[in-house]
Design a protein around this motif. Structure first.
Motif: not given
Lengths: 277, 292
Positions: B243-253
Protein backbone atom coordinates in the motif's frame (compact mmCIF):
# COMPACT_ATOMS: atom_id res chain seq x y z
CA UNK A 1 54.21 54.91 28.49
CA UNK A 2 52.71 54.21 25.05
CA UNK A 3 49.22 54.03 26.56
CA UNK A 4 49.69 57.22 28.63
CA UNK A 5 50.93 59.10 25.57
CA UNK A 6 48.01 57.74 23.52
CA UNK A 7 45.52 58.94 26.15
CA UNK A 8 47.08 62.41 26.20
CA UNK A 9 47.13 62.65 22.40
CA UNK A 10 43.52 61.46 22.32
CA UNK A 11 42.50 64.24 24.71
CA UNK A 12 44.20 66.78 22.46
CA UNK A 13 42.55 65.27 19.41
CA UNK A 14 39.12 65.49 21.02
CA UNK A 15 39.78 69.03 22.27
CA UNK A 16 40.73 70.03 18.72
CA UNK A 17 37.69 68.28 17.20
CA UNK A 18 35.40 70.04 19.69
CA UNK A 19 37.16 73.32 18.82
CA UNK A 20 38.07 73.68 22.52
CA UNK A 21 41.78 73.79 21.86
CA UNK A 22 41.46 76.10 18.89
CA UNK A 23 39.07 78.38 20.79
CA UNK A 24 41.47 78.80 23.71
CA UNK A 25 44.47 78.96 21.39
CA UNK A 26 42.79 81.60 19.23
CA UNK A 27 41.95 83.71 22.26
CA UNK A 28 45.48 83.46 23.68
CA UNK A 29 47.01 84.22 20.30
CA UNK A 30 44.69 87.17 19.82
CA UNK A 31 45.82 88.64 23.12
CA UNK A 32 49.48 88.08 22.28
CA UNK A 33 49.02 89.72 18.88
CA UNK A 34 47.08 92.53 20.52
CA UNK A 35 50.05 93.34 22.75
CA UNK A 36 52.45 92.83 19.88
CA UNK A 37 50.80 95.45 17.74
CA UNK A 38 49.22 97.76 20.32
CA UNK A 39 52.55 98.65 21.85
CA UNK A 40 54.39 101.24 19.76
CA UNK A 41 58.03 102.13 20.35
CA UNK A 42 59.65 105.14 18.77
CA UNK A 43 63.38 104.95 18.38
CA UNK A 44 65.42 108.12 17.86
CA UNK A 45 69.15 107.83 17.11
CA UNK A 46 69.32 104.32 18.47
CA UNK A 47 67.64 105.13 21.76
CA UNK A 48 64.08 104.63 22.84
CA UNK A 49 62.35 107.94 22.82
CA UNK A 50 58.74 107.10 23.64
CA UNK A 51 56.75 103.99 24.35
CA UNK A 52 53.06 104.06 23.66
CA UNK A 53 50.83 101.52 25.34
CA UNK A 54 47.06 101.79 25.19
CA UNK A 55 47.56 105.37 24.10
CA UNK A 56 49.64 106.27 27.18
CA UNK A 57 53.14 107.48 26.66
CA UNK A 58 55.91 106.71 29.09
CA UNK A 59 58.86 109.02 28.66
CA UNK A 60 61.02 111.79 30.09
CA UNK A 61 63.72 111.32 32.68
CA UNK A 62 61.63 108.81 34.63
CA UNK A 63 60.97 106.75 31.49
CA UNK A 64 62.63 103.55 32.80
CA UNK A 65 60.65 103.67 36.00
CA UNK A 66 57.41 104.50 34.23
CA UNK A 67 57.90 101.65 31.76
CA UNK A 68 58.61 99.26 34.60
CA UNK A 69 55.42 100.32 36.32
CA UNK A 70 53.44 100.09 33.13
CA UNK A 71 54.73 96.61 32.33
CA UNK A 72 53.87 95.40 35.83
CA UNK A 73 50.41 96.85 35.49
CA UNK A 74 49.87 94.99 32.22
CA UNK A 75 51.25 91.81 33.75
CA UNK A 76 48.93 92.09 36.73
CA UNK A 77 45.98 92.73 34.39
CA UNK A 78 46.81 89.53 32.53
CA UNK A 79 47.07 87.64 35.83
CA UNK A 80 43.70 88.97 36.95
CA UNK A 81 42.21 88.03 33.59
CA UNK A 82 43.64 84.51 33.91
CA UNK A 83 42.17 84.01 37.37
CA UNK A 84 38.74 85.29 36.46
CA UNK A 85 37.59 85.05 32.87
CA UNK A 86 40.43 82.78 31.68
CA UNK A 87 39.87 80.18 34.40
CA UNK A 88 36.14 80.19 33.85
CA UNK A 89 36.70 79.74 30.12
CA UNK A 90 39.16 76.90 30.65
CA UNK A 91 36.79 75.02 32.99
CA UNK A 92 33.81 75.68 30.75
CA UNK A 93 35.66 74.55 27.63
CA UNK A 94 37.24 71.42 29.01
CA UNK A 95 34.53 70.11 31.36
CA UNK A 96 33.07 67.91 28.61
CA UNK A 97 36.32 66.05 28.02
CA UNK A 98 35.89 63.85 31.09
CA UNK A 99 32.22 62.76 30.77
CA UNK A 100 32.67 62.12 27.02
CA UNK A 101 35.11 59.30 27.65
CA UNK A 102 32.58 57.58 29.93
CA UNK A 103 29.92 57.34 27.22
CA UNK A 104 28.40 53.86 26.85
CA UNK A 105 29.88 52.06 23.86
CA UNK A 106 33.14 53.98 24.21
CA UNK A 107 34.24 53.26 27.75
CA UNK A 108 33.79 49.48 27.40
CA UNK A 109 36.30 49.32 24.56
CA UNK A 110 38.82 51.32 26.58
CA UNK A 111 38.28 49.21 29.68
CA UNK A 112 38.82 46.03 27.64
CA UNK A 113 42.40 47.15 27.00
CA UNK A 114 45.21 46.11 29.36
CA UNK A 115 45.32 49.38 31.27
CA UNK A 116 44.02 50.03 34.75
CA UNK A 117 41.12 52.37 35.36
CA UNK A 118 43.41 54.60 37.41
CA UNK A 119 45.77 54.85 34.43
CA UNK A 120 42.91 55.68 32.07
CA UNK A 121 41.56 58.44 34.31
CA UNK A 122 45.00 59.88 34.99
CA UNK A 123 45.87 59.91 31.26
CA UNK A 124 42.71 61.83 30.52
CA UNK A 125 43.31 64.22 33.43
CA UNK A 126 46.89 64.96 32.36
CA UNK A 127 45.77 65.42 28.75
CA UNK A 128 43.15 67.91 29.85
CA UNK A 129 45.63 69.85 32.00
CA UNK A 130 48.11 69.95 29.11
CA UNK A 131 45.48 71.27 26.68
CA UNK A 132 44.93 74.26 28.96
CA UNK A 133 48.61 74.55 29.91
CA UNK A 134 49.65 75.05 26.28
CA UNK A 135 47.39 78.06 26.05
CA UNK A 136 48.49 79.51 29.37
CA UNK A 137 52.14 79.16 28.34
CA UNK A 138 51.36 80.80 25.01
CA UNK A 139 49.52 83.70 26.60
CA UNK A 140 51.77 84.41 29.59
CA UNK A 141 55.01 83.47 27.85
CA UNK A 142 54.05 85.42 24.72
CA UNK A 143 53.10 88.56 26.62
CA UNK A 144 56.23 88.32 28.78
CA UNK A 145 58.48 87.97 25.71
CA UNK A 146 56.81 90.80 23.82
CA UNK A 147 57.04 93.20 26.73
CA UNK A 148 60.56 92.16 27.57
CA UNK A 149 61.70 92.51 24.00
CA UNK A 150 60.01 95.85 23.39
CA UNK A 151 60.74 97.53 26.72
CA UNK A 152 63.81 95.76 27.99
CA UNK A 153 61.94 95.15 31.25
CA UNK A 154 62.15 91.45 32.05
CA UNK A 155 59.94 90.91 35.03
CA UNK A 156 60.31 87.21 35.97
CA UNK A 157 57.62 87.45 38.64
CA UNK A 158 54.99 87.43 35.93
CA UNK A 159 56.07 83.94 34.83
CA UNK A 160 54.81 82.62 38.18
CA UNK A 161 51.35 83.02 36.63
CA UNK A 162 52.11 79.96 34.45
CA UNK A 163 52.52 77.34 37.20
CA UNK A 164 50.04 78.99 39.55
CA UNK A 165 47.25 79.17 36.93
CA UNK A 166 47.91 75.58 35.83
CA UNK A 167 47.85 74.54 39.48
CA UNK A 168 44.50 76.19 40.19
CA UNK A 169 43.04 74.83 36.96
CA UNK A 170 44.23 71.32 37.92
CA UNK A 171 42.54 71.62 41.32
CA UNK A 172 39.28 72.73 39.70
CA UNK A 173 39.64 69.95 37.14
CA UNK A 174 39.63 67.35 39.94
CA UNK A 175 36.12 68.61 40.75
CA UNK A 176 35.19 68.22 37.07
CA UNK A 177 36.54 64.65 37.17
CA UNK A 178 34.61 63.78 40.33
CA UNK A 179 31.36 65.24 38.98
CA UNK A 180 32.04 63.50 35.65
CA UNK A 181 32.46 60.01 37.12
CA UNK A 182 29.47 60.51 39.39
CA UNK A 183 26.94 61.98 37.00
CA UNK A 184 28.49 61.83 33.50
CA UNK A 185 27.06 65.29 32.91
CA UNK A 186 28.99 68.11 31.27
CA UNK A 187 26.57 70.69 32.70
CA UNK A 188 27.04 69.54 36.31
CA UNK A 189 30.79 69.12 35.76
CA UNK A 190 30.94 72.78 34.69
CA UNK A 191 28.62 74.22 37.29
CA UNK A 192 30.27 72.91 40.46
CA UNK A 193 33.79 74.31 39.84
CA UNK A 194 32.31 77.57 38.56
CA UNK A 195 30.32 77.91 41.79
CA UNK A 196 33.55 77.27 43.72
CA UNK A 197 35.28 79.99 41.73
CA UNK A 198 32.48 82.43 42.47
CA UNK A 199 32.45 81.49 46.16
CA UNK A 200 36.20 81.80 46.53
CA UNK A 201 36.51 85.64 46.74
CA UNK A 202 33.43 85.77 48.98
CA UNK A 203 34.73 83.13 51.38
CA UNK A 204 38.12 84.84 51.43
CA UNK A 205 36.50 87.77 53.31
CA UNK A 206 36.56 85.55 56.36
CA UNK A 207 37.51 88.27 58.85
CA UNK A 208 34.71 90.56 57.70
CA UNK A 209 32.24 87.67 57.80
CA UNK A 210 33.27 86.88 61.39
CA UNK A 211 32.23 90.36 62.42
CA UNK A 212 29.01 90.40 60.41
CA UNK A 213 27.67 86.92 61.16
CA UNK A 214 25.60 86.75 64.32
CA UNK A 215 25.68 83.04 65.22
CA UNK A 216 28.69 80.94 66.09
CA UNK A 217 27.63 78.02 63.88
CA UNK A 218 27.37 80.26 60.78
CA UNK A 219 30.85 81.62 61.51
CA UNK A 220 32.15 78.05 61.86
CA UNK A 221 30.42 77.03 58.63
CA UNK A 222 31.97 79.98 56.81
CA UNK A 223 35.37 79.09 58.18
CA UNK A 224 34.94 75.44 57.25
CA UNK A 225 33.99 76.29 53.67
CA UNK A 226 36.87 78.70 53.39
CA UNK A 227 39.35 76.15 54.71
CA UNK A 228 37.95 73.20 52.75
CA UNK A 229 37.33 74.65 49.29
CA UNK A 230 40.02 75.60 46.76
CA UNK A 231 41.32 79.11 47.21
CA UNK A 232 41.18 80.42 43.67
CA UNK A 233 41.01 84.02 44.84
CA UNK A 234 43.84 83.72 47.35
CA UNK A 235 46.19 81.99 44.90
CA UNK A 236 45.28 84.60 42.30
CA UNK A 237 46.07 87.37 44.73
CA UNK A 238 49.33 85.68 45.66
CA UNK A 239 50.28 85.52 41.96
CA UNK A 240 49.39 89.17 41.57
CA UNK A 241 51.58 90.11 44.53
CA UNK A 242 54.51 88.17 43.10
CA UNK A 243 53.96 89.80 39.71
CA UNK A 244 54.05 93.23 41.35
CA UNK A 245 57.21 92.25 43.22
CA UNK A 246 55.55 92.25 46.64
CA UNK A 247 56.46 88.67 47.67
CA UNK A 248 54.35 85.55 48.04
CA UNK A 249 53.23 85.85 51.66
CA UNK A 250 51.69 82.73 53.15
CA UNK A 251 51.75 79.46 51.15
CA UNK A 252 48.65 78.22 52.96
CA UNK A 253 46.29 78.78 49.98
CA UNK A 254 48.58 76.65 47.80
CA UNK A 255 48.93 73.62 50.02
CA UNK A 256 45.34 73.64 51.27
CA UNK A 257 44.04 73.85 47.68
CA UNK A 258 46.48 71.11 46.70
CA UNK A 259 45.20 68.92 49.53
CA UNK A 260 41.65 69.56 48.38
CA UNK A 261 42.61 68.55 44.82
CA UNK A 262 44.32 65.34 45.95
CA UNK A 263 41.37 64.39 48.14
CA UNK A 264 38.79 65.07 45.43
CA UNK A 265 40.82 63.28 42.76
CA UNK A 266 41.27 60.31 45.12
CA UNK A 267 37.49 60.17 45.65
CA UNK A 268 36.92 60.36 41.88
CA UNK A 269 39.33 57.51 41.25
CA UNK A 270 37.81 55.40 44.02
CA UNK A 271 34.32 55.84 42.55
CA UNK A 272 35.60 55.20 39.01
CA UNK A 273 37.23 51.94 40.17
CA UNK A 274 33.92 50.73 41.63
CA UNK A 275 31.62 51.77 38.81
CA UNK A 276 29.85 49.47 36.39
CA UNK A 277 29.75 50.39 32.72
CA UNK B 1 45.35 23.11 34.37
CA UNK B 2 43.44 26.42 34.44
CA UNK B 3 45.60 27.90 31.68
CA UNK B 4 44.16 25.20 29.41
CA UNK B 5 40.97 27.18 29.67
CA UNK B 6 40.61 30.45 27.83
CA UNK B 7 37.75 31.52 30.10
CA UNK B 8 36.76 30.15 33.46
CA UNK B 9 34.08 31.65 35.64
CA UNK B 10 33.11 30.35 39.06
CA UNK B 11 29.74 31.28 40.55
CA UNK B 12 29.85 34.62 38.80
CA UNK B 13 27.04 36.79 40.03
CA UNK B 14 25.93 40.34 39.36
CA UNK B 15 23.24 42.18 41.25
CA UNK B 16 22.37 45.70 40.15
CA UNK B 17 21.10 47.89 42.95
CA UNK B 18 19.17 51.09 42.34
CA UNK B 19 21.01 54.05 43.85
CA UNK B 20 17.83 55.65 45.16
CA UNK B 21 15.21 52.98 45.79
CA UNK B 22 17.66 50.24 46.77
CA UNK B 23 15.77 47.77 44.55
CA UNK B 24 17.87 44.83 43.40
CA UNK B 25 17.92 43.03 40.08
CA UNK B 26 20.00 39.91 39.65
CA UNK B 27 21.35 40.03 36.09
CA UNK B 28 23.75 37.09 36.35
CA UNK B 29 23.17 34.33 38.85
CA UNK B 30 26.10 32.11 39.74
CA UNK B 31 27.33 31.30 36.25
CA UNK B 32 30.17 28.81 36.16
CA UNK B 33 31.42 28.44 32.63
CA UNK B 34 34.50 26.93 31.06
CA UNK B 35 35.64 27.82 27.58
CA UNK B 36 38.45 25.73 26.20
CA UNK B 37 41.46 27.28 24.53
CA UNK B 38 41.11 27.39 20.74
CA UNK B 39 37.38 26.73 20.59
CA UNK B 40 34.57 28.75 19.07
CA UNK B 41 32.03 29.39 21.78
CA UNK B 42 28.57 30.87 21.38
CA UNK B 43 26.68 32.46 24.25
CA UNK B 44 22.98 32.47 23.49
CA UNK B 45 20.00 33.81 25.32
CA UNK B 46 16.91 35.95 24.92
CA UNK B 47 17.05 39.71 25.46
CA UNK B 48 17.78 40.57 29.07
CA UNK B 49 19.15 37.11 29.84
CA UNK B 50 22.38 38.56 31.24
CA UNK B 51 24.70 37.79 28.30
CA UNK B 52 26.16 41.28 27.93
CA UNK B 53 26.56 41.70 31.70
CA UNK B 54 28.42 38.39 31.75
CA UNK B 55 30.72 39.55 28.93
CA UNK B 56 31.30 42.90 30.66
CA UNK B 57 32.34 41.08 33.81
CA UNK B 58 34.88 39.12 31.75
CA UNK B 59 36.34 42.45 30.69
CA UNK B 60 36.07 44.06 34.11
CA UNK B 61 33.81 46.77 32.71
CA UNK B 62 31.28 45.52 35.21
CA UNK B 63 32.36 44.53 38.73
CA UNK B 64 31.04 41.11 39.86
CA UNK B 65 28.97 41.04 43.05
CA UNK B 66 30.38 37.59 43.77
CA UNK B 67 32.41 34.86 42.10
CA UNK B 68 35.49 35.01 39.92
CA UNK B 69 36.25 35.36 36.24
CA UNK B 70 39.57 34.20 34.85
CA UNK B 71 41.08 34.55 31.39
CA UNK B 72 43.95 32.15 30.72
CA UNK B 73 44.18 31.60 34.46
CA UNK B 74 44.40 35.28 35.42
CA UNK B 75 41.74 37.07 37.39
CA UNK B 76 40.15 39.66 35.08
CA UNK B 77 40.51 42.31 37.79
CA UNK B 78 44.19 42.33 36.80
CA UNK B 79 44.59 44.59 33.72
CA UNK B 80 47.20 42.15 32.37
CA UNK B 81 44.44 39.51 32.11
CA UNK B 82 42.92 41.64 29.36
CA UNK B 83 46.08 41.77 27.25
CA UNK B 84 45.15 38.64 25.23
CA UNK B 85 41.56 39.83 24.72
CA UNK B 86 40.20 41.53 21.62
CA UNK B 87 36.72 42.92 22.19
CA UNK B 88 34.00 44.28 19.96
CA UNK B 89 30.97 45.54 21.91
CA UNK B 90 27.44 45.47 20.58
CA UNK B 91 26.49 49.15 20.67
CA UNK B 92 29.92 50.64 20.19
CA UNK B 93 30.32 54.38 19.84
CA UNK B 94 33.74 55.08 18.48
CA UNK B 95 34.62 58.79 18.70
CA UNK B 96 33.71 60.39 15.39
CA UNK B 97 36.77 62.66 15.39
CA UNK B 98 38.97 59.64 14.69
CA UNK B 99 39.92 58.62 11.19
CA UNK B 100 39.78 54.87 10.68
CA UNK B 101 43.57 54.62 10.87
CA UNK B 102 43.73 57.03 13.82
CA UNK B 103 41.22 54.96 15.72
CA UNK B 104 43.15 51.73 15.18
CA UNK B 105 46.36 53.49 16.11
CA UNK B 106 44.85 54.73 19.39
CA UNK B 107 43.43 51.38 20.49
CA UNK B 108 46.61 49.57 19.47
CA UNK B 109 48.65 52.01 21.55
CA UNK B 110 46.38 51.34 24.54
CA UNK B 111 47.14 47.65 24.03
CA UNK B 112 50.86 48.42 24.12
CA UNK B 113 51.62 47.86 20.42
CA UNK B 114 54.65 49.92 19.41
CA UNK B 115 54.41 52.66 16.77
CA UNK B 116 56.37 50.88 14.02
CA UNK B 117 54.23 47.77 14.32
CA UNK B 118 51.05 49.86 14.33
CA UNK B 119 52.01 51.57 11.08
CA UNK B 120 52.56 48.19 9.45
CA UNK B 121 49.46 46.51 10.87
CA UNK B 122 46.80 49.14 10.19
CA UNK B 123 46.64 48.91 6.36
CA UNK B 124 46.85 45.11 6.59
CA UNK B 125 43.91 44.98 8.98
CA UNK B 126 41.82 47.26 6.80
CA UNK B 127 42.16 44.81 3.95
CA UNK B 128 41.68 41.81 6.21
CA UNK B 129 38.24 42.96 7.40
CA UNK B 130 37.21 43.93 3.86
CA UNK B 131 37.60 47.70 4.10
CA UNK B 132 39.12 49.64 1.24
CA UNK B 133 42.36 51.25 2.55
CA UNK B 134 41.27 54.54 0.94
CA UNK B 135 38.92 54.87 3.93
CA UNK B 136 41.84 54.87 6.36
CA UNK B 137 42.09 58.65 6.43
CA UNK B 138 38.35 59.31 6.49
CA UNK B 139 36.71 60.14 9.81
CA UNK B 140 34.70 57.25 11.24
CA UNK B 141 31.74 59.61 11.53
CA UNK B 142 31.37 59.16 7.77
CA UNK B 143 31.38 55.35 7.93
CA UNK B 144 28.24 53.26 7.37
CA UNK B 145 27.02 50.86 10.08
CA UNK B 146 28.61 47.91 8.31
CA UNK B 147 31.91 49.74 7.92
CA UNK B 148 31.90 50.70 11.58
CA UNK B 149 31.37 47.06 12.45
CA UNK B 150 34.34 46.08 10.30
CA UNK B 151 36.63 48.76 11.68
CA UNK B 152 35.45 47.73 15.14
CA UNK B 153 36.50 44.18 14.38
CA UNK B 154 39.87 45.48 13.14
CA UNK B 155 40.20 47.35 16.46
CA UNK B 156 39.63 44.08 18.31
CA UNK B 157 42.29 42.34 16.20
CA UNK B 158 44.97 45.05 16.19
CA UNK B 159 47.07 43.52 18.97
CA UNK B 160 46.80 39.91 17.71
CA UNK B 161 44.62 38.66 20.57
CA UNK B 162 44.39 34.99 21.49
CA UNK B 163 40.82 35.45 22.76
CA UNK B 164 38.29 37.33 20.71
CA UNK B 165 35.09 38.39 22.47
CA UNK B 166 32.50 39.55 19.99
CA UNK B 167 29.09 40.96 20.83
CA UNK B 168 26.81 40.70 17.79
CA UNK B 169 29.70 41.04 15.31
CA UNK B 170 27.59 40.93 12.15
CA UNK B 171 24.98 43.39 13.38
CA UNK B 172 24.17 45.81 10.56
CA UNK B 173 26.42 44.03 8.08
CA UNK B 174 25.04 42.89 4.71
CA UNK B 175 25.07 39.16 3.81
CA UNK B 176 28.30 39.46 1.81
CA UNK B 177 29.92 41.26 4.70
CA UNK B 178 28.70 38.62 7.13
CA UNK B 179 30.32 35.97 5.02
CA UNK B 180 33.55 37.98 4.97
CA UNK B 181 33.49 38.41 8.74
CA UNK B 182 32.83 34.70 9.15
CA UNK B 183 35.78 33.95 6.87
CA UNK B 184 38.02 36.21 8.97
CA UNK B 185 36.85 34.43 12.10
CA UNK B 186 37.39 31.00 10.53
CA UNK B 187 40.95 32.01 9.62
CA UNK B 188 41.53 33.11 13.22
CA UNK B 189 40.06 29.87 14.49
CA UNK B 190 42.51 27.97 12.28
CA UNK B 191 45.32 29.97 13.91
CA UNK B 192 44.16 28.76 17.33
CA UNK B 193 42.42 31.95 18.45
CA UNK B 194 39.60 31.30 20.91
CA UNK B 195 36.42 32.99 19.74
CA UNK B 196 33.65 33.86 22.17
CA UNK B 197 30.55 34.95 20.32
CA UNK B 198 27.64 36.64 22.01
CA UNK B 199 24.81 36.66 19.52
CA UNK B 200 21.09 36.32 19.17
CA UNK B 201 21.52 35.10 15.58
CA UNK B 202 21.09 31.38 16.14
CA UNK B 203 21.92 30.45 12.58
CA UNK B 204 25.18 32.35 12.82
CA UNK B 205 26.12 30.54 16.01
CA UNK B 206 25.06 27.17 14.58
CA UNK B 207 27.18 27.77 11.49
CA UNK B 208 30.22 29.00 13.31
CA UNK B 209 30.46 27.76 16.90
CA UNK B 210 31.62 24.41 18.19
CA UNK B 211 30.39 24.93 21.77
CA UNK B 212 27.40 26.84 23.06
CA UNK B 213 25.79 27.84 26.33
CA UNK B 214 22.22 29.05 26.54
CA UNK B 215 21.53 31.61 29.23
CA UNK B 216 18.11 32.54 30.53
CA UNK B 217 17.26 34.84 33.44
CA UNK B 218 20.90 35.03 34.44
CA UNK B 219 21.49 31.27 34.58
CA UNK B 220 23.03 28.76 32.18
CA UNK B 221 20.16 26.49 31.21
CA UNK B 222 21.93 24.37 28.61
CA UNK B 223 25.54 23.84 27.65
CA UNK B 224 27.36 21.56 25.23
CA UNK B 225 28.68 21.17 21.72
CA UNK B 226 26.43 22.27 18.88
CA UNK B 227 26.60 18.73 17.45
CA UNK B 228 25.50 17.14 20.71
CA UNK B 229 22.72 19.62 21.32
CA UNK B 230 21.28 19.31 17.83
CA UNK B 231 21.79 15.53 17.56
CA UNK B 232 18.55 13.60 17.33
CA UNK B 233 17.20 11.75 20.28
CA UNK B 234 15.50 9.25 17.99
CA UNK B 235 15.16 7.76 14.50
CA UNK B 236 12.87 8.15 11.54
CA UNK B 237 12.01 4.82 9.90
CA UNK B 238 10.48 4.52 6.42
CA UNK B 239 9.26 1.12 5.19
CA UNK B 240 7.11 -0.03 2.28
CA UNK B 241 4.57 -2.68 1.59
CA UNK B 242 1.95 -3.08 -1.11
CA UNK B 243 0.00 0.00 0.00
CA UNK B 244 3.00 2.36 -0.27
CA UNK B 245 5.59 3.96 2.09
CA UNK B 246 4.90 4.43 5.80
CA UNK B 247 6.84 6.42 8.47
CA UNK B 248 7.55 5.77 12.13
CA UNK B 249 9.31 8.05 14.66
CA UNK B 250 11.16 5.95 17.18
CA UNK B 251 12.73 7.07 20.41
CA UNK B 252 15.77 4.82 20.67
CA UNK B 253 18.04 2.45 18.75
CA UNK B 254 16.55 -0.59 20.55
CA UNK B 255 13.05 0.50 19.68
CA UNK B 256 14.08 1.01 16.04
CA UNK B 257 15.65 -2.49 15.84
CA UNK B 258 12.58 -4.09 17.39
CA UNK B 259 10.28 -2.26 14.95
CA UNK B 260 12.43 -3.31 11.98
CA UNK B 261 12.16 -6.97 13.07
CA UNK B 262 8.38 -6.67 13.41
CA UNK B 263 7.98 -4.94 10.02
CA UNK B 264 10.11 -7.51 8.20
CA UNK B 265 8.05 -10.28 9.69
CA UNK B 266 4.94 -8.50 8.41
CA UNK B 267 6.43 -8.36 4.88
CA UNK B 268 7.57 -4.68 4.83
CA UNK B 269 10.77 -3.72 3.08
CA UNK B 270 12.89 -1.14 4.88
CA UNK B 271 13.39 2.05 2.83
CA UNK B 272 15.46 4.14 5.24
CA UNK B 273 16.44 4.63 8.87
CA UNK B 274 17.73 8.13 9.63
CA UNK B 275 18.70 9.63 13.01
CA UNK B 276 16.52 12.67 13.58
CA UNK B 277 18.22 16.06 14.13
CA UNK B 278 16.87 19.29 15.53
CA UNK B 279 17.87 22.85 14.69
CA UNK B 280 19.60 24.98 17.30
CA UNK B 281 16.54 27.21 17.24
CA UNK B 282 14.37 24.32 18.47
CA UNK B 283 16.89 23.51 21.18
CA UNK B 284 17.05 27.18 22.17
CA UNK B 285 13.29 27.64 22.40
CA UNK B 286 12.89 24.40 24.31
CA UNK B 287 15.65 25.36 26.73
CA UNK B 288 14.37 28.87 27.32
CA UNK B 289 10.69 28.03 27.56
CA UNK B 290 11.31 24.85 29.51
CA UNK B 291 12.89 26.83 32.30
CA UNK B 292 10.12 29.40 32.47
Amino acid sequence: MTATFALIVDTFREAMARKIFWGLFGLSLLMVLFFLFIMKIDVVEGATATITLFGQTAGGEHRDMAVDKLVKQVHSSISTFLYSFGMFLAVFASAGLIPSVLEPGRIEVMLSKPISRAHLLMGRFIGNVLVVSCNIVLLVGGVWLIFGWKTGVWSPGFLVAIPSTIFVFSVLLTVVVLAGVLWESTAVSTMIPVVMMILSPILAQEETARKLLSSEWSRQLWLFLYVALPKVYDVGKMTLDITLGQGAGSWWPIWSSGAFGILVYGAAQWIFEKRDF
Amino acid sequence: MTAELAIETTDLRKVFRSRWSGKEVCAVENISLRVNRGTTFGLLGPNGAGKTTFVKMLLSACIPTAGTARVYGRDTKDPEARRPIGYLPENHRFPTYFTGAGMLDFYAALSGVDAAKRRKLIPELFERVGLDPKWMDVRVGKYSKGMLQRVGLAQALIHSPSLLVLDEPSDGVDPVGRRQIRDVLHALEAQGVTIFLNSHLLQEVELFCRDVAIVNKGRVVLEGTVNDLTAGKGYKLVAMNGSGPKEWNLGSREEANGKIDDLRREGFSIESLVPTTSRLEDVFIEAVQGKK
